[in-house]
Design an enzyme around this catalytic site. Structure first.
Site, PDB file in Angstrom:
ATOM      1  N   GLU A  77      -4.123  -3.826  -4.222  1.00  0.00           N
ATOM      2  CA  GLU A  77      -5.590  -3.853  -4.290  1.00  0.00           C
ATOM      3  C   GLU A  77      -6.155  -2.474  -3.952  1.00  0.00           C
ATOM      4  O   GLU A  77      -6.788  -2.293  -2.916  1.00  0.00           O
ATOM      5  CB  GLU A  77      -6.168  -4.944  -3.369  1.00  0.00           C
ATOM      6  CG  GLU A  77      -5.317  -5.297  -2.142  1.00  0.00           C
ATOM      7  CD  GLU A  77      -5.584  -4.427  -0.933  1.00  0.00           C
ATOM      8  OE1 GLU A  77      -6.258  -3.394  -1.070  1.00  0.00           O
ATOM      9  OE2 GLU A  77      -5.115  -4.773   0.157  1.00  0.00           O
ATOM     10  N   HIS A  93       0.866  -1.173   0.000  1.00  0.00           N
ATOM     11  CA  HIS A  93       0.000   0.000   0.000  1.00  0.00           C
ATOM     12  C   HIS A  93       0.907   1.228   0.000  1.00  0.00           C
ATOM     13  O   HIS A  93       2.047   1.163   0.454  1.00  0.00           O
ATOM     14  CB  HIS A  93      -0.897   0.038   1.239  1.00  0.00           C
ATOM     15  CG  HIS A  93      -1.661  -1.225   1.496  1.00  0.00           C
ATOM     16  ND1 HIS A  93      -2.703  -1.637   0.706  1.00  0.00           N
ATOM     17  CD2 HIS A  93      -1.532  -2.165   2.461  1.00  0.00           C
ATOM     18  CE1 HIS A  93      -3.196  -2.768   1.171  1.00  0.00           C
ATOM     19  NE2 HIS A  93      -2.500  -3.117   2.243  1.00  0.00           N
TER      20      HIS A  93
END
Length: 366
Positions: free
Chosen positions: A296, A258
């Site tokens: 994601e 992330h």
């Protein structure tokens, strides 16, 4: 040791740091000059087309070190990023060691060559000292998941790369709660960041967040910087131990990440073209068994999705987490290195540090 700013004042060209040794490189026409610091030892090289291949040749009487060769090769590929391979002429006493390391590889037409895709897997050029060789494999059960026992997490600086088109050094270091909590708190409360991370809150909330990821064996919290200015936070994780594991066919050594850019001055294409591929590069170097990277982002994060595509990630599918609708992005090791994605495909702001002023001289094999 010289800091980054001092290095660039001395010689604003290209910086290579194999095994932590600093080399400053300049290139004009068919010559490449490296200065090794702190002793300021001069290493002369020439570039010529030999047998149809651009060839780097050592021009001094003394035997070069492996670090001298690695620095010269990195600088040469930075100068000629379109070259997939180089010839290399060094004393015979060094060739066996370079072959053992995978720097020199057999080639039917030229005997041995240096492949850019393999050189960029030489972790000693970019990794910090805290990374050990690949950790032995022993599977364990944790929270109902079976995965390899992970190596102790590194500390301090883990990755450093000179970016030619910015004349700046990108680096990653492990987050330190005492030093980084104030900026992490500020970044998480930035409206742009908070919109996608949804972790805004009080200082104590962010202290607890950093404490959790710092002590989680499968997560590595990192601070990203250009030169001496931190600008972002990267959270790397092992996919097998993460919430993403049930949503695709996870491999033991898949890595995910992330990211947030908390310093608005570093938002934009020239910076992103440097940091995003560098994060991918670091995660592939950290363990050579990592075959895929996954990410994601939220499905409505259009800018992030475009940037991932430009940097080589395949957007595989949209799926639903309990807390968000996400897009699964995957980057394979083979694709990253074979396509040399440390500089994104054009149009991009990347450029060699010193373009040749004319064609390289051609040398006969005879």
């Amino acid at each position: 040791m010289l800091d980054t700013a001092t290095e660039q004042r001395l010689l604003p060209s290209f910086v290579s740091r194999p095994r932590g040794i600093t080399y400053l490189a300049t290139g004009e026409s068919h010559r490449l000059s490296l200065v090794r610091l702190p002793e300021r030892r001069h290493n002369p090289w020439t570039l010529r087309v030999r047998g149809g291949m651009l060839t780097l040749a050592w021009e001094a009487e003394h035997l070069p070190d492996v670090e001298d060769v690695l620095a010269a090769l990195e600088a040469t590929f930075a100068r000629t990023p379109g070259a997939r391979a180089l010839g290399l002429r060094v004393p015979a006493a060094l060739q066996a060691e370079l072959q053992r390391l995978g720097v020199l590889t057999p080639d039917a037409a030229h005997g041995h060559v240096v492949l850019q895709s393999l050189l960029w897997q030489q972790g000693t050029l970019w990794l910090g000292a805290g990374h050990a060789p690949d950790f032995p494999v022993q599977h364990v059960m944790q929270d109902g998941r079976r995965h390899p026992l992970r190596a102790p997490k590194p500390a301090g600086l883990v990755y450093r790369r000179h970016i030619p088109w910015l004349n700046a050094t990108f680096s990653l270091r492990v987050a330190d709660i005492n030093n980084d909590l104030p900026r992490f708190h500020q970044w998480m409360n930035d409206p742009v960041v908070a919109h996608f991370w949804e972790e805004q809150g009080e200082l104590n909330h962010h202290r607890q967040y950093l404490e959790r990821v710092t002590h989680a064996p499968g997560i590595l919290p990192l601070i990203a910087a250009f030169d001496d200015t931190p600008f972002g936070y990267i959270e790397a994780y092992w996919a097998r131990e993460d919430r993403i594991a049930p949503y695709y066919d996870t491999d033991d050594f898949d890595r995910g990440w992330h990211a947030l850019v908390g310093n608005a001055a570093f938002r934009g294409k020239p910076w992103l073209a440097a940091w995003m591929p560098s994060v991918s590069h670091y995660l592939f170097l950290a363990d050579h068994r990592t075959r895929r990277l996954v990410i994601e982002p939220r499905s409505d994060n259009d800018r992030m999705l475009r940037n991932l595509s430009r940097c080589g990630y395949a957007l595989v599918k949209t799926f639903d987490f309990p807390h968000k609708r996400a897009v699964l992005g995957i980057l394979s090791r083979e694709h990253f290195f074979n396509e040399r994605l440390w500089v994104p495909a054009p149009p991009h702001p990347g450029a060699p540090f010193s373009s040749p002023s004319g064609p390289f001289p051609t040398e006969s094999n005879q």
